[in-house]
Each structure stands twice: as C-alpha cells, then as structure tokens.
Design a protein around this motif. Structure first.
Motif, PDB file in Angstrom:
ATOM      1  N   SER A 130       0.819  -1.241   0.011  1.00  0.00           N
ATOM      2  CA  SER A 130       0.103   0.062  -0.078  1.00  0.00           C
ATOM      3  C   SER A 130       0.680   1.293   0.108  1.00  0.00           C
ATOM      4  O   SER A 130       2.175   1.111   0.436  1.00  0.00           O
ATOM      5  CB  SER A 130      -0.918   0.070   1.253  1.00  0.00           C
ATOM      6  OG  SER A 130      -0.165   0.297   2.342  1.00  0.00           O
ATOM      7  N   GLU A 206     -11.028   9.418  10.331  1.00  0.00           N
ATOM      8  CA  GLU A 206     -11.321   8.578   9.214  1.00  0.00           C
ATOM      9  C   GLU A 206     -10.372   8.561   8.106  1.00  0.00           C
ATOM     10  O   GLU A 206     -10.195   7.473   7.486  1.00  0.00           O
ATOM     11  CB  GLU A 206     -12.901   9.203   8.793  1.00  0.00           C
ATOM     12  CG  GLU A 206     -13.479   8.315   7.759  1.00  0.00           C
ATOM     13  CD  GLU A 206     -14.899   9.057   7.368  1.00  0.00           C
ATOM     14  OE1 GLU A 206     -15.464   8.251   6.512  1.00  0.00           O
ATOM     15  OE2 GLU A 206     -15.212  10.194   7.476  1.00  0.00           O
ATOM     16  N   LEU A 207      -9.571   9.668   8.028  1.00  0.00           N
ATOM     17  CA  LEU A 207      -8.932   9.936   6.788  1.00  0.00           C
ATOM     18  C   LEU A 207      -7.730   8.618   6.928  1.00  0.00           C
ATOM     19  O   LEU A 207      -7.220   8.190   6.223  1.00  0.00           O
ATOM     20  CB  LEU A 207      -8.471  11.147   6.432  1.00  0.00           C
ATOM     21  CG  LEU A 207      -7.849  11.591   5.341  1.00  0.00           C
ATOM     22  CD1 LEU A 207      -8.453  11.227   4.023  1.00  0.00           C
ATOM     23  CD2 LEU A 207      -7.791  13.359   5.354  1.00  0.00           C
ATOM     24  N   ASN A 208      -7.125   8.771   8.307  1.00  0.00           N
ATOM     25  CA  ASN A 208      -5.990   8.351   8.523  1.00  0.00           C
ATOM     26  C   ASN A 208      -6.222   6.554   8.527  1.00  0.00           C
ATOM     27  O   ASN A 208      -5.345   5.995   8.356  1.00  0.00           O
ATOM     28  CB  ASN A 208      -5.457   8.610  10.109  1.00  0.00           C
ATOM     29  CG  ASN A 208      -4.712   9.958   9.839  1.00  0.00           C
ATOM     30  OD1 ASN A 208      -3.471  10.046   9.615  1.00  0.00           O
ATOM     31  ND2 ASN A 208      -5.389  11.132   9.962  1.00  0.00           N
ATOM     32  N   ALA A 209      -7.421   6.323   8.836  1.00  0.00           N
ATOM     33  CA  ALA A 209      -7.827   4.797   8.759  1.00  0.00           C
ATOM     34  C   ALA A 209      -7.860   4.344   7.579  1.00  0.00           C
ATOM     35  O   ALA A 209      -7.652   3.372   7.152  1.00  0.00           O
ATOM     36  CB  ALA A 209      -9.141   4.594   9.506  1.00  0.00           C
ATOM     37  N   HIS A 210      -8.149   5.383   6.641  1.00  0.00           N
ATOM     38  CA  HIS A 210      -8.552   5.005   4.938  1.00  0.00           C
ATOM     39  C   HIS A 210      -6.911   4.750   4.413  1.00  0.00           C
ATOM     40  O   HIS A 210      -6.743   4.103   3.385  1.00  0.00           O
ATOM     41  CB  HIS A 210      -9.258   6.060   4.628  1.00  0.00           C
ATOM     42  CG  HIS A 210      -9.389   5.956   2.956  1.00  0.00           C
ATOM     43  ND1 HIS A 210     -10.132   4.945   2.374  1.00  0.00           N
ATOM     44  CD2 HIS A 210      -8.746   6.598   1.902  1.00  0.00           C
ATOM     45  CE1 HIS A 210     -10.173   4.651   1.088  1.00  0.00           C
ATOM     46  NE2 HIS A 210      -9.411   5.985   0.676  1.00  0.00           N
ATOM     47  N   MET A 211      -6.034   5.926   4.885  1.00  0.00           N
ATOM     48  CA  MET A 211      -4.934   5.765   4.067  1.00  0.00           C
ATOM     49  C   MET A 211      -3.661   6.192   5.036  1.00  0.00           C
ATOM     50  O   MET A 211      -3.745   6.814   5.974  1.00  0.00           O
ATOM     51  CB  MET A 211      -4.972   6.848   2.836  1.00  0.00           C
ATOM     52  CG  MET A 211      -5.227   8.308   3.234  1.00  0.00           C
ATOM     53  SD  MET A 211      -5.916   9.145   1.868  1.00  0.00           S
ATOM     54  CE  MET A 211      -4.759   9.246   0.668  1.00  0.00           C
ATOM     55  N   LYS A 430     -10.570  16.745   2.045  1.00  0.00           N
ATOM     56  CA  LYS A 430     -10.930  15.344   2.682  1.00  0.00           C
ATOM     57  C   LYS A 430     -11.460  14.295   1.449  1.00  0.00           C
ATOM     58  O   LYS A 430     -11.017  13.034   1.346  1.00  0.00           O
ATOM     59  CB  LYS A 430     -11.648  15.269   3.679  1.00  0.00           C
ATOM     60  CG  LYS A 430     -12.010  13.997   4.351  1.00  0.00           C
ATOM     61  CD  LYS A 430     -12.524  14.195   5.788  1.00  0.00           C
ATOM     62  CE  LYS A 430     -12.958  12.545   6.228  1.00  0.00           C
ATOM     63  NZ  LYS A 430     -13.583  12.653   7.630  1.00  0.00           N
ATOM     64  N   MET A 434      -9.876  10.952   0.092  1.00  0.00           N
ATOM     65  CA  MET A 434     -10.729   9.619  -0.124  1.00  0.00           C
ATOM     66  C   MET A 434     -10.944   9.043  -1.234  1.00  0.00           C
ATOM     67  O   MET A 434     -11.203   7.700  -1.382  1.00  0.00           O
ATOM     68  CB  MET A 434     -12.239   9.740   0.743  1.00  0.00           C
ATOM     69  CG  MET A 434     -11.895  10.308   2.086  1.00  0.00           C
ATOM     70  SD  MET A 434     -11.510   9.048   3.424  1.00  0.00           S
ATOM     71  CE  MET A 434     -12.735   8.127   3.604  1.00  0.00           C
ATOM     72  N   SER A 435     -10.982   9.870  -2.556  1.00  0.00           N
ATOM     73  CA  SER A 435     -11.208   9.136  -3.721  1.00  0.00           C
ATOM     74  C   SER A 435      -9.977   8.749  -4.534  1.00  0.00           C
ATOM     75  O   SER A 435     -10.083   8.357  -5.538  1.00  0.00           O
ATOM     76  CB  SER A 435     -12.063  10.237  -4.470  1.00  0.00           C
ATOM     77  OG  SER A 435     -11.164  11.340  -4.838  1.00  0.00           O
TER      78      SER A 435
END
Ligand SMILES: *Cc1c(COP(=O)(O)O)cnc(C)c1O
Length: 436
Positions: A130, A206-211, A430, A434-435
């Motif tokens: 990743s 949320e952002l840090n969990a995502h990337m 954000k 996320m996208s």
C-alpha cells in the motif's frame, strides 16, 4: 540506534519510527541517542574519496545498525547523483556550492535522502504494497525540493498544496509539471490555509484509517542528518587542494537551523572544523540569543533572503540539546552575524564586481559573515545554499545585468502545468483524498 525526543517526555524510538512520525509524541525533535566518532584514519584518506563514498561511510556510521548495507549504499549513491563542488572565491574564502541538484538548492540533499528512506521503510512494513502519502504545504521552495526528491520513488505519493497565484512562476513550475507520483493542489487561499488543510488531514481519524499519511517536514531526522555529508566533503576538497585544514570556519546561512545543526553533529563525529558562524538576515533571533542568552521568538520579517525568514527556528531545540542548554558552550563554537537587505544586496553587488563570483542572497549573508569574522590564519567555507538564478529578479536588479537561467531550471518552464484546483475548506480536500 535509537532516537530520543528533545522534550524528554516520551520513550526512545527506532529510526523507522522517527522517520515515519517526524515529530515525537511530546512535540519534541528526535536526536540520535549516541553520536559515534569516526576513526582518525578516515580523515587521513578522505581527500582521495568521492562525495558518495564519504557520505556512505558517514551514513553507515549513523544508520548502519538500522538499514541493510546494500540498501543504504543505494540510497546514498542515488541521493547524491550530483556534485557539491568547493570553489575558491578570494582571500581565504571558499564557496561550497550546494545548488547542483535537481531544484538548485541544498534542500535537494535532505529531501532526496528522506524520500528513498521512507520508500524503503514503507516496503519493509507492509507486504501488501500500500502507498504512503506525503502531504506538504508550501509557499515556494519546500514544495519543489520535496516533489523532486520524491519523484518516481516507488510506494510513495506526494500531494503538494500551494496558494494559488502566490508562488513565483519558476517555483510553481518545479512542482506542478512533474506528473508521476506527484500531485500539485492549487488552493484558492493563503499559505496558512494550505498548512491548516494539511494539519486537519493529519488529525482526521477517518482519513488516517483510510490511508497512510505522513509529512516531509524539515525537522525529520531523515532530512536533517544527511545534510552533514557535504561538510565532510568540503573538508576533503580542501585537503585535496593541499590547503591548511587546521583552522576551518564554516559559515551557514541559517533560517530554521537544520543545515548548521547537521554540521555541528558532523563536528561531534570528529570532523575537524574549528568553529561555525550562524549567518542571519534581519530575522536575528539566534544572533540575539548569542548576545544575551535569552531566546525570544518573534514573527518573521520578509527579506530578500526569504528562505531564512524564520522567527522561531525549529531546530533551536536541537542546538540547545547538543550543548546541554549551556549558553557558554554554544558561544564557544558558534558566533553570529545579522544583515539587512541593503547589506545583503551590497554584498552581492560588491563581490560580483570585485571577484566575479555571483552570490545568491542567502549565500551572501554567509559570505559577508566570513568577510567580517574570519581571522587571517583561518580558512573560511560558506555554504552557497541556492543558485542565484532562483532569485533572478532580485539579483539582476542588484548587479544591473541580466543573467541566464540554467538549463535545468529553464526545462521546468517548458513543461505543461497540471494541478488539481480546490477551495480552502477541509471537506473538499478530505473528499478528494478519500477518492484518489
Ligand atoms: C532553507 C534555506 C536556508 C535555511 O536553511 P535552514 O536549514 O532552515 O537553516 C538557507 N538558504 C536557502 C536557499 C534555503 O532554501
């Protein structure tokens, strides 16, 4: 080797953690727990060694326990794929030209090293391949050094945020035309808005969990420590020229004090430098500290040596830490000078007229400090931290002549600009992250 925080309120961490986190949990700066000393024999032979070979020995001494040999060698050799020549100027003064890298400024060294090290640690820590995402806000030069440093490094993506219309065309071209793993985000707002977007992103769960998000901040040990390599190479070049190396004084144009602190650590590792000069523009916080023993940060003042417009140098904590907070100990190894814009301009003009050497405004501050502070028996080296063409308008006005833009800089101007445009609200940033 482990790294401790200058604030001392958090456990020591590995090199990997220090590089990935940047700042310690207690908001202190990371420092190596030991400063290893290089063997005497190394300095006897150093005049015959290349920049890359010298740097690898120094890097291996510092990072050898934490990075596999062949990897470290690749990182060092790939980082330093350009020369850092020492040029004679006049009298007993030499210029260490740090502007032969991709963005023609010394920050290339630290940015390139950090990019490669981060890429390596990312590969180690996740088999799934990743991406690690570097967010950087810039008012000009940091963006170009970071973007070019990270260009093409596998496993790493960079998002450079900058204020629309507030960055010079040449600066903008250096980070908006690269493509590949570099995305430039043009924010309809100020530099402070860009910084706020980056800060909010690091805090958003949320952002840090995502990337995986990280910064390429200049306080990172992987950006700051490699800057010591070229102090060793400067010494080697004096030795090779058959010059007296017993009384070397190095003058460093200083803003956030990362560059000079790397040199101070080099001296601790055994590099025979007699003393340092911290050269300031009108932002004279360190100069005042030397004079009074009191550190009082202020708002920064805009000057023609603008990369040194810093009112609260972030690496001051490292300087204090190195000297155990002793003002006397600091003053024994470092002296300070401060110059106004008029004095800087006068120095660029006079030096060009008298010696033919064209200084940039930052190097000029360091050069003038040597002119005023060097004793006859000493040999002075000043760090020429950027190519004068990066400050073309200022320099041309001062010398009253047009100057050529080096091909490397001009090439950026011929490429197509590509940016993502955004307003300064956090939600749009954000949603975008996320996208991607
Ligand atoms: C960043 C910079 C400096 C200041 O270096 P510090 O490590 O922040 O002290 C000096 N000159 C130029 C051209 C720079 O870009």
């Amino acid at each position: 080797m482990q790294y401790y925080s200058t604030n001392g309120n958090t456990p020591k961490v590995s090199l990997q953690t220090a590089v990935v986190k940047g700042l310690a949990a207690d908001r202190g700066l990371f420092m190596p727990e030991r400063i290893p000393v290089l063997p005497r024999a190394f300095f006897n032979n150093i005049g015959e060694m290349s920049l890359q070979d010298i740097s690898y020995v120094v890097a291996n001494t510092l990072f050898g326990d934490d990075i596999e040999d062949t990897t470290l060698k690749d990182i060092v050799y790939d980082t330093l794929n350009f020369d850092i020549p020492l040029k004679y100027v006049t009298g007993n003064k030499y210029s260490l030209e740090l502007f032969h890298g991709p963005t023609l400024a010394f920050k290339d060294v630290g940015a390139r090293f950090m990019a490669r090290l981060l890429g390596y640690f990312n590969k180690l820590s996740n088999g799934d391949g990743s991406m690690v995402n570097v967010l950087v806000a810039t008012s000009g030069d940091t963006g170009s050094a970071v973007a070019n440093g990270f260009l093409g490094v596998p496993g790493v993506r960079v998002f450079v945020l900058y204020p629309q219309g507030k960055v010079s065309r040449i600066q903008e071209a250096q980070f908006t035309t690269l493509g590949q793993n570099i995305t430039a985000i043009e924010v309809n707002g100020t530099f402070d808005d860009c910084q706020a977007l980056v800060k909010n992103a690091f805090m958003d769960e949320e952002l840090n969990a995502h990337m995986k998000l990280t910064s390429a901040n200049s306080i990172n040990v992987a950006r700051f420590l490699p800057q010591m390599f070229y102090y060793f190479y400067a010494y080697a070049q004096l030795l090779k020229r058959g010059q007296d190396v017993s009384n070397i004084v190095v003058s460093v144009p200083s803003g956030n004090f990362g560059n000079i602190t790397a040199g101070l650590i080099g001296k601790r590792m055994g590099l025979p430098i007699k003393r340092f000069i911290a050269a300031n523009n009108s932002n004279d916080i360190f100069f005042q500290y030397l004079k009074t023993g009191v550190y009082s940060p202020k708002s920064s003042i805009a000057t023609i040596a603008n990369a040194m417009d810093v009112g609260d140098p972030s690496n001051f904590a490292r300087v204090l830490d190195l000297y155990r907070h002793s003002h006397d100990a600091v003053c024994a190894e470092i002296s300070g000078y401060t110059y106004t814009d008029e004095q800087i301009a006068e120095t660029v003009a006079e030096t060009y007229k008298n010696t033919g050497y064209l200084l940039d405004p930052h190097g000029a501050v360091a050069y003038r400090s040597l002119e005023e502070g060097l004793e006859p028996e000493e040999t002075g080296i000043f760090l020429e931290t950027a190519h004068p063409a990066k400050f073309k308008a200022t320099v041309e006005a001062v010398i009253g002549e047009e100057m050529d833009i080096p091909d490397k800089l001009a090439a950026f101007l011929n490429r197509d600009k590509k940016t993502v445009k955004m307003n300064s609200g956090f939600m749009s940033f954000k949603n975008y992250l996320m996208s991607v």
